[in-house]
Scaffold this motif. Structure first.
Motif, PDB file in Angstrom:
ATOM      1  N   LEU A 238       0.973  -1.067   0.027  1.00 29.79           N
ATOM      2  CA  LEU A 238       0.053  -0.157  -0.031  1.00 29.79           C
ATOM      3  C   LEU A 238       0.940   1.356  -0.159  1.00 29.79           C
ATOM      4  O   LEU A 238       0.565   2.566  -0.609  1.00 29.79           O
ATOM      5  N   ALA A 239       2.170   1.073   0.734  1.00 31.63           N
ATOM      6  CA  ALA A 239       2.844   2.503   0.964  1.00 31.63           C
ATOM      7  C   ALA A 239       3.658   2.782  -0.522  1.00 31.63           C
ATOM      8  O   ALA A 239       3.667   3.848  -0.823  1.00 31.63           O
ATOM      9  N   SER A 240       4.022   1.657  -1.264  1.00 33.07           N
ATOM     10  CA  SER A 240       5.031   2.110  -2.371  1.00 33.07           C
ATOM     11  C   SER A 240       4.140   1.683  -3.792  1.00 33.07           C
ATOM     12  O   SER A 240       4.979   2.098  -4.641  1.00 33.07           O
ATOM     13  N   GLY A 241       3.297   0.790  -3.766  1.00 39.15           N
ATOM     14  CA  GLY A 241       2.642   0.656  -4.766  1.00 39.15           C
ATOM     15  C   GLY A 241       3.162  -0.752  -5.343  1.00 39.15           C
ATOM     16  O   GLY A 241       2.915  -1.279  -6.647  1.00 39.15           O
ATOM     17  N   GLN A 242       4.235  -1.170  -4.869  1.00 38.39           N
ATOM     18  CA  GLN A 242       4.855  -2.438  -5.374  1.00 38.39           C
ATOM     19  C   GLN A 242       4.079  -3.523  -5.624  1.00 38.39           C
ATOM     20  O   GLN A 242       3.225  -3.937  -4.654  1.00 38.39           O
ATOM     21  N   ARG A 243       4.185  -4.378  -6.681  1.00 35.71           N
ATOM     22  CA  ARG A 243       3.214  -5.381  -7.146  1.00 35.71           C
ATOM     23  C   ARG A 243       4.026  -6.903  -6.767  1.00 35.71           C
ATOM     24  O   ARG A 243       5.311  -6.750  -7.286  1.00 35.71           O
ATOM     25  N   GLN A 244       3.682  -7.619  -6.229  1.00 41.31           N
ATOM     26  CA  GLN A 244       4.070  -9.093  -6.015  1.00 41.31           C
ATOM     27  C   GLN A 244       3.148 -10.363  -6.199  1.00 41.31           C
ATOM     28  O   GLN A 244       2.069 -10.018  -5.847  1.00 41.31           O
ATOM     29  N   ASP A 245       3.344 -11.024  -7.013  1.00 38.80           N
ATOM     30  CA  ASP A 245       2.488 -12.398  -7.431  1.00 38.80           C
ATOM     31  C   ASP A 245       2.558 -12.967  -6.042  1.00 38.80           C
ATOM     32  O   ASP A 245       3.361 -13.085  -5.197  1.00 38.80           O
ATOM     33  N   TRP A 246       1.420 -13.633  -5.995  1.00 38.40           N
ATOM     34  CA  TRP A 246       1.123 -14.222  -4.434  1.00 38.40           C
ATOM     35  C   TRP A 246       2.316 -15.387  -4.292  1.00 38.40           C
ATOM     36  O   TRP A 246       2.599 -15.413  -3.159  1.00 38.40           O
ATOM     37  N   ALA A 247       2.623 -16.303  -5.282  1.00 39.17           N
ATOM     38  CA  ALA A 247       3.549 -17.179  -4.758  1.00 39.17           C
ATOM     39  C   ALA A 247       4.899 -16.470  -4.296  1.00 39.17           C
ATOM     40  O   ALA A 247       5.706 -17.080  -3.533  1.00 39.17           O
ATOM     41  N   ILE A 324       1.076  -2.780   5.674  1.00 40.48           N
ATOM     42  CA  ILE A 324      -0.047  -3.121   5.039  1.00 40.48           C
ATOM     43  C   ILE A 324       0.067  -3.547   3.270  1.00 40.48           C
ATOM     44  O   ILE A 324       0.965  -2.825   2.680  1.00 40.48           O
ATOM     45  N   TRP A 325      -0.351  -4.838   3.140  1.00 40.84           N
ATOM     46  CA  TRP A 325      -0.419  -5.363   1.841  1.00 40.84           C
ATOM     47  C   TRP A 325      -1.813  -5.534   1.384  1.00 40.84           C
ATOM     48  O   TRP A 325      -2.481  -5.902   2.113  1.00 40.84           O
ATOM     49  N   THR A 326      -2.132  -5.157   0.293  1.00 35.14           N
ATOM     50  CA  THR A 326      -3.483  -5.407  -0.478  1.00 35.14           C
ATOM     51  C   THR A 326      -3.573  -6.737  -1.256  1.00 35.14           C
ATOM     52  O   THR A 326      -2.895  -6.974  -2.166  1.00 35.14           O
ATOM     53  N   VAL A 327      -4.600  -7.624  -0.917  1.00 33.81           N
ATOM     54  CA  VAL A 327      -4.701  -8.617  -1.570  1.00 33.81           C
ATOM     55  C   VAL A 327      -5.661  -8.626  -2.771  1.00 33.81           C
ATOM     56  O   VAL A 327      -6.883  -8.255  -2.491  1.00 33.81           O
ATOM     57  N   HIS A 328      -5.325  -9.067  -3.962  1.00 31.82           N
ATOM     58  CA  HIS A 328      -6.228  -8.754  -5.137  1.00 31.82           C
ATOM     59  C   HIS A 328      -6.377 -10.421  -5.445  1.00 31.82           C
ATOM     60  O   HIS A 328      -5.670 -11.344  -5.808  1.00 31.82           O
TER      61      HIS A 328
END
Length: 349
Positions: A238-247, A324-328
């Motif tokens: 949430l803070a940086s906008g960095q995206r990571q795959d779930w795995a 905080i991480w957002t789960v999509h």
């Protein structure tokens, strides 16, 4: 009423609505009145329904509470976009003070302007969105602003019969129809047999939930019935906008005990999805639907990552807690071919 008390009140109502107990029976006369007034209103609207110049798909429910309309709307929008359609999305705009004129995503795409679910749908699909309690007004405004739109998707518009529709999709969950009674004696906005008139009936299920009893079909095979389950797809910091795959995220941080927070209709379904995916949840935090957990409540959670829903994330202004991480989550349908059949229906109309 504080968020925690409101959440407890919502949970208490759901407990009452699971069976035909004494409290539900006491409220039954009020449900008769509600049913008559609601049916009269919908019949009056339908008699003068406005028909848009493009096909209209309505996605709604007859069951109070979060059933999964938003992921179905997003999945349908993505599918149609991939097939060359140019969809627009209509919504009531819950959580925003719309006023007399519709609000468009062209003006602003945040949750304060559109409401949480319309803002989320605009963010993840890129489709233009219009919000107003009167769906024909929203539809006309959106088509005027975007004349290239060739299909409208009305999110949560089943009972708004002033807008004529070509396809109806009812989304329910493992509760089925609860105790089968209308509000306030039960969880239903319309009688259980309303599902028979839908084109598709989609049941969202959590990891350990089973399908409720099947609904009979009519001579044309309606409603077509299938289920969906959500599974984590990717996360954004949430803070940086960095995206990571779930795995990848699980490989890096999945062994660390986490906390999870949700202000949605069925928060336990979100928590169960995370646990099913292999996470250990140290603590969970619930808020009422459409009301994200407060930042102070999030800061008070134990050390470690905090996982939240995309619907809640869109409400938080910066600066953000770096934990905080957002789960999509992505929907997995029991019959993916239903989308092809729906597109065929749209082309014939």
């Amino acid at each position: 009423m504080t968020p925690s008390r409101r959440r407890r009140a919502e949970d208490c109502l759901q407990d009452i609505w699971r069976a035909r107990g004494p409290i539900s029976t006491l409220l039954t006369p009020l449900s008769w009145i509600y049913g008559r007034l609601s049916a009269r209103r919908m019949a009056r609207q339908a008699a003068h329904a406005w028909r848009a110049p493009v096909p209209v798909v309505v996605i709604g429910n007859i069951l109070v509470g979060g059933t999964g309309k938003t992921p179905v709307t997003a999945a349908l929008c993505h599918f149609l976009q991939a097939r060359g359609w140019r969809p627009g999305i209509l919504s009531r705009g819950y959580g925003s003070r719309v006023g007399p004129a519709p609000r468009l995503s062209d003006q602003a795409g945040d949750s304060a302007h559109l409401g949480d679910e319309p803002a989320l749908l605009h963010a993840i699909t890129g489709a233009p969105v219009a919000v107003h309690p009167r769906r024909p007004l929203a539809a006309a405004a959106l088509l005027q602003a975007h004349p290239d739109i060739d299909v409208l998707i009305a999110d949560d518009g089943l009972q708004h019969t002033a807008l004529a529709r070509d396809v109806e999709i009812i989304v329910q969950d493992a509760r089925g129809v609860g105790n089968g009674r209308l509000l306030p004696a039960g969880p239903l906005r319309e009688p259980p047999d309303r599902r028979l008139r839908a084109d598709w009936l989609i049941t969202q299920l959590g990891p350990a939930e089973a399908l409720p009893s099947a609904v009979p079909v009519d001579t044309e095979g309606r409603p077509r019935q299938l289920s969906l389950r959500l599974q984590p797809d990717f996360l954004t910091h949430l803070a940086s906008g960095q995206r990571q795959d779930w795995a990848a995220w699980c490989a890096a941080q999945g062994q660390t005990p986490c906390s999870a927070a949700a202000g949605i209709g069925q928060p336990q379904r979100f928590f169960a999805m995370l646990q099913q995916a292999g996470l250990t949840l140290k603590q969970t935090l619930c808020s009422p639907d459409h009301q994200a957990p407060s930042l102070d409540a999030l800061r008070a959670l134990p050390p470690g990552p905090i996982l939240i829903t995309a619907k809640d994330a869109i409400k938080y202004p910066p600066p953000h807690d770096p934990r905080i991480w957002t789960v999509h989550a992505a929907p997995v349908f029991s019959d993916p071919a239903w989308l092809d059949a729906l597109e065929t229906r749209l082309r014939t109309r």
